[in-house]
Design an enzyme around this catalytic site. Sequence first.
Site, PDB file in Angstrom:
ATOM      1  CB  SER A  10      -0.913  -0.042   1.239  1.00 51.63           C
ATOM      2  OG  SER A  10      -0.999   1.213   1.846  1.00 51.63           O
TER       3      SER A  10
HETATM    4  N1  GSH Z   1      -5.798   8.474   2.830  1.00 55.50           N
HETATM    5  C1  GSH Z   1      -5.418   7.286   3.572  1.00 55.50           C
HETATM    6  C2  GSH Z   1      -5.736   6.045   2.757  1.00 55.50           C
HETATM    7  C3  GSH Z   1      -5.757   4.786   3.606  1.00 55.50           C
HETATM    8  C4  GSH Z   1      -6.323   3.630   2.834  1.00 55.50           C
HETATM    9  O1  GSH Z   1      -7.328   3.761   2.108  1.00 55.50           O
HETATM   10  N2  GSH Z   1      -5.721   2.455   3.010  1.00 55.50           N
HETATM   11  C5  GSH Z   1      -6.171   1.286   2.289  1.00 55.50           C
HETATM   12  C6  GSH Z   1      -4.953   0.531   1.734  1.00 55.50           C
HETATM   13  S1  GSH Z   1      -4.064   1.515   0.580  1.00 55.50           S
HETATM   14  C7  GSH Z   1      -6.899   0.351   3.256  1.00 55.50           C
HETATM   15  O2  GSH Z   1      -6.430   0.135   4.354  1.00 55.50           O
HETATM   16  N3  GSH Z   1      -8.043  -0.209   2.836  1.00 55.50           N
HETATM   17  C8  GSH Z   1      -8.748  -1.158   3.634  1.00 55.50           C
HETATM   18  C9  GSH Z   1     -10.172  -0.788   3.883  1.00 55.50           C
HETATM   19  O3  GSH Z   1     -10.607   0.327   3.475  1.00 55.50           O
HETATM   20  O4  GSH Z   1     -10.895  -1.597   4.520  1.00 55.50           O
HETATM   21  C10 GSH Z   1      -3.926   7.358   3.941  1.00 55.50           C
HETATM   22  O5  GSH Z   1      -3.173   8.076   3.274  1.00 55.50           O
HETATM   23  O6  GSH Z   1      -3.514   6.720   4.927  1.00 55.50           O
END
Ligand code: GSH
Length: 219
Positions: A10
């Site tokens: 990620s």
């Molecule tokens: N804007 C956030 C984005 C965080 C994000 O969307 N992370 C994703 C992985 S890239 C995640 O954990 N998705 C799992 C979910 O939404 O359940 C940041 O910069 O930390």
Amino acid sequence: MVEIFSMVVSAPCRAVLLKGTANALNVEHSIKNINLMKQEQMAEDFVAMNPAHVVPTIKDGDFVLWESRAILQYLCNKYDKENKFYPVDAQARARVDYLLNFDLGTLYKAIGEYVYPIWLYKQAPDAEKLKAMEAKFEFIEQHLLKGAYLNGDSPTIADISISCSLYVPTFVGFKFCPEKYPKITAFREKMATFANNEELSAQIAECMKAMMAAEEKSE
Ligand SMILES: N[C@@H](CCC(=O)N[C@@H](CS)C(=O)NCC(=O)O)C(=O)O
């Protein structure tokens, strides 16, 4: 002890791991890998800690924080005693904050809108979204990269965050043509070797190099 909940593929997690922190700032920390493919972020104890169930997340004592750019700022504010990566001068810091906001609201947004439908949902590439994404790259090329780094001659958390965002298009075969993007190409190369001697930074630099090598191989 700062606990970092992360998955290395990620982009925002890589930003936190790469340096905003821990090893680079000599923060005592541990890393807990959360496998999103296995929906580990939905585990009861993780959701109880972070109801937004996203990585990266950090836990510093009782303090829990997510949003990668806020994490970078917090770790620098608390642990970067030498202010290596987040300058204290009001205008220099404002420029870093501007770049982090530009990344979140403009650059990474445009990248995500183009890349994720293709990468995650196997949709056909959208020409308009590609154009919108490339317009952001042209803006960086023409207006933001004046020195070696985005804020001059030394790297800040904005370089970390933006360089991690700039890896994402390569997941779907996008290539930064050096003729079209000479400054971005040089910047990406510089950031791919950005590491200190600490184990964590080395691991992440390895991961980034491997991604660049995979990119070259597919050319
Ligand atoms: N804007 C956030 C984005 C965080 C994000 O969307 N992370 C994703 C992985 S890239 C995640 O954990 N998705 C799992 C979910 O939404 O359940 C940041 O910069 O930390």
